[in-house]
Design an enzyme around this catalytic site. Structure first.
Site, PDB file in Angstrom:
ATOM      1  N   LYS A  15       0.893  -1.238  -0.153  1.00 22.25           N
ATOM      2  CA  LYS A  15       0.144  -0.072   0.251  1.00 22.25           C
ATOM      3  C   LYS A  15       0.683   1.033  -0.182  1.00 22.25           C
ATOM      4  O   LYS A  15       2.138   1.329   0.036  1.00 22.25           O
ATOM      5  CB  LYS A  15      -0.860  -0.018   1.277  1.00 22.25           C
ATOM      6  N   PHE A  64     -15.160   4.104   8.220  1.00 16.84           N
ATOM      7  CA  PHE A  64     -13.673   4.594   7.664  1.00 16.84           C
ATOM      8  C   PHE A  64     -13.599   4.434   6.018  1.00 16.84           C
ATOM      9  O   PHE A  64     -12.391   4.361   5.497  1.00 16.84           O
ATOM     10  CB  PHE A  64     -12.769   4.033   8.373  1.00 16.84           C
ATOM     11  N   THR A  96      -5.049  -7.403  10.912  1.00 15.48           N
ATOM     12  CA  THR A  96      -5.799  -6.220  10.290  1.00 15.48           C
ATOM     13  C   THR A  96      -5.262  -4.938  11.137  1.00 15.48           C
ATOM     14  O   THR A  96      -4.676  -3.883  10.661  1.00 15.48           O
ATOM     15  CB  THR A  96      -7.241  -6.274  10.212  1.00 15.48           C
ATOM     16  N   HIS A 101      -1.686  -5.327   1.759  1.00 19.96           N
ATOM     17  CA  HIS A 101      -2.780  -6.113   1.901  1.00 19.96           C
ATOM     18  C   HIS A 101      -2.593  -7.411   1.041  1.00 19.96           C
ATOM     19  O   HIS A 101      -1.695  -7.715   0.337  1.00 19.96           O
ATOM     20  CB  HIS A 101      -3.817  -5.360   0.513  1.00 19.96           C
TER      21      HIS A 101
END
Ligand code: IDP
Ligand code: MG
Length: 174
Positions: free
Chosen positions: A17, A65, A104, A132
């Site tokens: 990411k 979110f 996570t 991810h």
């Protein structure tokens, strides 16, 4: 596993990411992932459009979110409008990569995992967890087809068909 038991060969989508790219973690993450002994069968650095980010995370669209998450994947929170996408392939690929990635929530992740080592929770409350990884075979198929075309991948993973557009033929997911 018993000797001679059939191997469960899988493929999984891995994204570094934008926070992972901004923190110069690409080399570290690839080194950690090489512990899995899996093979990289596709890789590319790509811009992430809003459409791609929304589609990738569409199952989270009701979460508070979600908008921040879309901006995060697009690189808007890190001034890095790109992500690195890869397909890892081999025995138990999905679980092996998830285990190395860690939970996570980076504060709950094993501190030696990738997310435990490098992730953080922002003041907005978003989990910036640098990587991810697909969680199951159905998700892996959906995500790999979203991020890659058949000819980007060096092994045949899913059925394809050949189409002709403006006199140019190309292979697309069937
Ligand atoms: P995963 O990335 O471990 O599969 P998902 O539930 O699919 O976790 O969530 C996708 C991404 O959304 C996470 O990697 C993280 O960046 C963010 N996220 C998930 N849950 C939360 C939360 O409760 N608060 C803030 N961010 C979250
Ligand atoms: Mg997920």
């Amino acid at each position: 596993m018993a000797v001679g038991a059939p191997k469960n060969i899988q493929q999984t989508l891995v994204l570094i990411k934008p926070d992972g790219l901004k923190k110069s973690l690409t080399g570290n993450i690839l080194t950690r992932l090489s512990e899995t002994k899996l093979e990289i069968v596709a890789a590319r650095i790509t811009r992430v459009s809003r459409e791609l980010a929304v589609e990738h995370y569409k199952f989270l669209q009701d979460k508070p979110f979600f908008e921040d998450l879309v901006k995060y994947l697009q690189g808007e929170l890190h001034d890095r409008r790109k992500a690195m996408a890869m397909v890892y392939w081999g025995e138990e690929a999905i679980a092996r990569v998830r285990k190395l990635a860690g939970a996570t929530n980076p504060e709950e992740a094993d501190p030696t995992s990738i997310r435990g080592s490098y992730g953080r929770i922002t003041t907005l409350g978003l989990y910036e967890n640098v990587i991810h990884a697909s969680t199951n075979p159905e998700e892996a198929e959906r995500e790999i087809k979203l991020w890659f075309s058949p000819d980007d991948i060096i092994v045949d993973l899913y059925p394809t068909k050949t189409i002709t557009l403006n006199h140019t033929t190309s292979r697309v997911w069937a």
